[in-house]
Design a protein around this motif. Structure first.
Motif, PDB file in Angstrom:
ATOM      1  N   ARG A 159      -2.616 -10.914   8.001  1.00 30.74           N
ATOM      2  CA  ARG A 159      -1.944  -9.932   8.977  1.00 30.74           C
ATOM      3  C   ARG A 159      -0.713  -9.181   8.325  1.00 30.74           C
ATOM      4  N   CYS A 160      -0.185 -10.152   7.477  1.00 31.67           N
ATOM      5  CA  CYS A 160       1.108  -9.509   6.752  1.00 31.67           C
ATOM      6  C   CYS A 160       1.014  -8.545   5.624  1.00 31.67           C
ATOM      7  N   ILE A 161      -0.148  -8.730   4.924  1.00 36.13           N
ATOM      8  CA  ILE A 161      -0.312  -8.053   3.833  1.00 36.13           C
ATOM      9  C   ILE A 161      -0.110  -6.581   3.813  1.00 36.13           C
ATOM     10  N   SER A 162      -0.871  -5.933   4.647  1.00 32.51           N
ATOM     11  CA  SER A 162      -0.695  -4.545   4.990  1.00 32.51           C
ATOM     12  C   SER A 162       0.617  -4.168   5.398  1.00 32.51           C
ATOM     13  N   ASN A 163       1.301  -4.801   6.092  1.00 27.71           N
ATOM     14  CA  ASN A 163       2.780  -4.621   6.551  1.00 27.71           C
ATOM     15  C   ASN A 163       3.719  -4.858   5.200  1.00 27.71           C
ATOM     16  N   ILE A 164       3.310  -5.779   4.454  1.00 35.74           N
ATOM     17  CA  ILE A 164       4.223  -5.743   3.016  1.00 35.74           C
ATOM     18  C   ILE A 164       3.935  -4.467   2.306  1.00 35.74           C
ATOM     19  N   GLN A 165       2.754  -4.222   2.243  1.00 41.69           N
ATOM     20  CA  GLN A 165       2.511  -2.823   1.384  1.00 41.69           C
ATOM     21  C   GLN A 165       3.254  -1.664   2.011  1.00 41.69           C
ATOM     22  N   ASN A 166       3.359  -1.480   3.375  1.00 41.36           N
ATOM     23  CA  ASN A 166       4.056  -0.492   3.918  1.00 41.36           C
ATOM     24  C   ASN A 166       5.343  -0.497   3.633  1.00 41.36           C
ATOM     25  N   ILE A 167       6.164  -1.670   3.132  1.00 40.57           N
ATOM     26  CA  ILE A 167       7.580  -1.633   3.170  1.00 40.57           C
ATOM     27  C   ILE A 167       8.057  -0.575   2.097  1.00 40.57           C
ATOM     28  N   ALA A 168       9.101   0.073   2.292  1.00 35.94           N
ATOM     29  CA  ALA A 168       9.290   1.218   1.491  1.00 35.94           C
ATOM     30  C   ALA A 168      10.394   0.621   0.462  1.00 35.94           C
ATOM     31  N   ASP A 169      11.302   0.046   0.566  1.00 36.41           N
ATOM     32  CA  ASP A 169      12.269  -0.849  -0.253  1.00 36.41           C
ATOM     33  C   ASP A 169      11.531  -1.719  -1.208  1.00 36.41           C
ATOM     34  N   GLU A 170      11.451  -1.389  -2.604  1.00 32.99           N
ATOM     35  CA  GLU A 170      10.592  -2.021  -3.532  1.00 32.99           C
ATOM     36  C   GLU A 170      11.170  -3.602  -3.479  1.00 32.99           C
ATOM     37  N   ARG A 171      12.509  -3.784  -3.544  1.00 38.56           N
ATOM     38  CA  ARG A 171      12.913  -4.973  -3.667  1.00 38.56           C
ATOM     39  C   ARG A 171      12.709  -5.890  -2.553  1.00 38.56           C
ATOM     40  N   LEU A 172      12.716  -5.680  -1.032  1.00 44.03           N
ATOM     41  CA  LEU A 172      12.045  -6.080  -0.226  1.00 44.03           C
ATOM     42  C   LEU A 172      10.826  -6.384  -0.081  1.00 44.03           C
ATOM     43  N   LYS A 173       9.745  -5.409  -0.662  1.00 37.23           N
ATOM     44  CA  LYS A 173       8.512  -5.658  -0.899  1.00 37.23           C
ATOM     45  C   LYS A 173       8.232  -6.627  -1.803  1.00 37.23           C
ATOM     46  N   ALA A 174       8.999  -6.975  -2.959  1.00 34.21           N
ATOM     47  CA  ALA A 174       8.772  -8.156  -3.984  1.00 34.21           C
ATOM     48  C   ALA A 174       8.922  -9.339  -3.110  1.00 34.21           C
ATOM     49  N   TYR A 175       9.997  -9.256  -2.334  1.00 34.04           N
ATOM     50  CA  TYR A 175      10.230 -10.714  -1.553  1.00 34.04           C
ATOM     51  C   TYR A 175       9.124 -10.897  -0.780  1.00 34.04           C
ATOM     52  N   GLY A 176       8.335  -9.889  -0.269  1.00 38.25           N
ATOM     53  CA  GLY A 176       7.252 -10.300   0.623  1.00 38.25           C
ATOM     54  C   GLY A 176       6.037 -10.850  -0.361  1.00 38.25           C
ATOM     55  N   TYR A 177       5.903 -10.300  -1.256  1.00 32.89           N
ATOM     56  CA  TYR A 177       4.655 -10.605  -2.167  1.00 32.89           C
ATOM     57  C   TYR A 177       5.125 -12.242  -2.662  1.00 32.89           C
ATOM     58  N   TRP A 178       6.396 -12.385  -3.125  1.00 32.05           N
ATOM     59  CA  TRP A 178       6.991 -13.895  -3.258  1.00 32.05           C
ATOM     60  C   TRP A 178       6.401 -14.736  -2.205  1.00 32.05           C
ATOM     61  N   LEU A 179       6.953 -14.458  -1.241  1.00 36.54           N
ATOM     62  CA  LEU A 179       6.632 -15.529   0.254  1.00 36.54           C
ATOM     63  C   LEU A 179       4.836 -15.231   0.210  1.00 36.54           C
ATOM     64  N   LEU A 180       4.202 -14.447   0.153  1.00 34.33           N
ATOM     65  CA  LEU A 180       2.792 -14.421   0.108  1.00 34.33           C
ATOM     66  C   LEU A 180       2.401 -15.503  -1.057  1.00 34.33           C
ATOM     67  N   SER A 181       2.779 -15.521  -2.389  1.00 30.70           N
ATOM     68  CA  SER A 181       2.559 -16.606  -3.211  1.00 30.70           C
ATOM     69  C   SER A 181       2.864 -17.910  -2.561  1.00 30.70           C
ATOM     70  N   LYS A 182       4.000 -18.177  -2.318  1.00 31.13           N
ATOM     71  CA  LYS A 182       4.384 -19.561  -1.685  1.00 31.13           C
ATOM     72  C   LYS A 182       3.277 -19.999  -0.654  1.00 31.13           C
ATOM     73  N   PHE A 183       3.086 -18.964   0.278  1.00 34.94           N
ATOM     74  CA  PHE A 183       2.070 -19.406   1.452  1.00 34.94           C
ATOM     75  C   PHE A 183       0.606 -19.934   0.598  1.00 34.94           C
ATOM     76  N   TYR A 184       0.146 -18.953  -0.210  1.00 33.54           N
ATOM     77  CA  TYR A 184      -1.127 -19.382  -0.882  1.00 33.54           C
ATOM     78  C   TYR A 184      -0.849 -20.845  -1.684  1.00 33.54           C
TER      79      TYR A 184
END
Length: 284
Positions: A159-184
């Motif tokens: 449920r978070c993936i699309s929300n991360i993709q919609n983050i405009a700030d590329e820096r914060l978007k990178a943080y979101g993808y990093w957190l996804l990596s830790k989850f998986y």
């Protein structure tokens, strides 16, 4: 405007000009605090620390409790990025206490780093989310906090993936993808952990391109703790990479990346400028 667009070097230069023209020392303290925020954003931590000391020694008092809370949060940022978590956590909590009853980006940032510090040090559990009020003003930080929450509660993070993709700030978007990596990684889904780790690296590298001064881009990428972790640390054990490379190549197609090779080596962190399948530095 420069700061909002993540061009921290131009913002810093513009703020410096304003400080030189400003004659009112009390008003100039606000500009100095903003300059300090710019310095931290590009990884100039020692300069930022010197500036904070100048502000704290000034004969003029900060005009509002909000400015005091912001300065405390910036000082916490310096300690966090220098891995002095005891001091940073104390200051983040102090800053958060000032803003917890109001909708404020600074309060959101302080809360994010309080919880992120616990995650980094493997001390996070669900009780923390019950302890703090989760009235978040900035939707991007709400997304990141949700990602952390799902990471420790084993919820459906899709449920978070699309929300991360919609983050405009590329820096914060990178943080979101990093957190996804830790989850998986925690849930032993190595192919997705590998995938989002690479996307986080790519996204963070893209965010650095908004900094107009090329000489400051390396400081931005290498001096900030989360950036170091995204570029130089991996959630995937090297031995575990064997056997799912082909799976990763098939799954990566749903994200627009130019190559299936790592942008940065998952072992030593060296940039893979030539898109080789093996690291030129360590052979991984």
């Amino acid at each position: 405007e420069y700061f909002q667009n993540s061009d921290y070097s131009s913002s810093l230069k513009f703020t410096n000009i304003i400080c030189e023209l400003e004659k009112n020392e009390n008003s100039n303290l606000v500009n100095l605090i903003f300059m300090c925020e710019n310095l931290i954003s590009i990884g100039q931590l020692d300069f930022a620390n010197d500036l904070i000391n100048i502000i704290k020694k000034s004969s003029f008092k900060l005009s509002t409790i909000e400015l005091k809370g912001k300065l405390i949060k910036l000082e916490a940022d310096i300690y966090f990025n220098k891995r002095d978590f005891k001091k940073s956590n104390k200051l983040y909590k102090e800053s958060y206490s000032i803003f917890k009853n109001s909708e404020s980006l600074i309060g959101d940032q302080a809360l994010f780093y309080i919880i992120l510090t616990l995650l980094i040090n493997d001390n996070l559990d669900r009780t923390v989310f019950n302890e703090y009020k989760m009235s978040i003003a900035n939707p991007d930080y709400q997304v990141l906090l949700n990602c952390i929450d799902f990471t420790i509660s084993d919820s459906d993070i899709n449920r978070c993936i699309s929300n991360i993709q919609n983050i405009a700030d590329e820096r914060l978007k990178a943080y979101g993808y990093w957190l996804l990596s830790k989850f998986y990684s925690k849930n032993k889904n190595l192919s997705k952990s590998y995938k989002y780790e690479t996307i986080a690296q790519e996204t963070l590298n893209n965010s650095s391109l908004k900094i107009s001064d090329k000489s400051l881009r390396d400081d931005y990428l290498l001096n900030l703790l989360i950036h170091q972790k995204i570029l130089n640390e991996t959630s995937v054990e090297i031995d575990d990479l064997i056997g799912f490379q082909s799976t990763f190549n098939n799954n990566i197609e749903d994200h627009d990346v130019s190559s299936n090779a790592f942008l940065f080596c998952v072992n030593c962190g060296k940039k893979n400028s030539n898109s080789y399948s093996e690291c030129e530095s360590c052979g991984t």
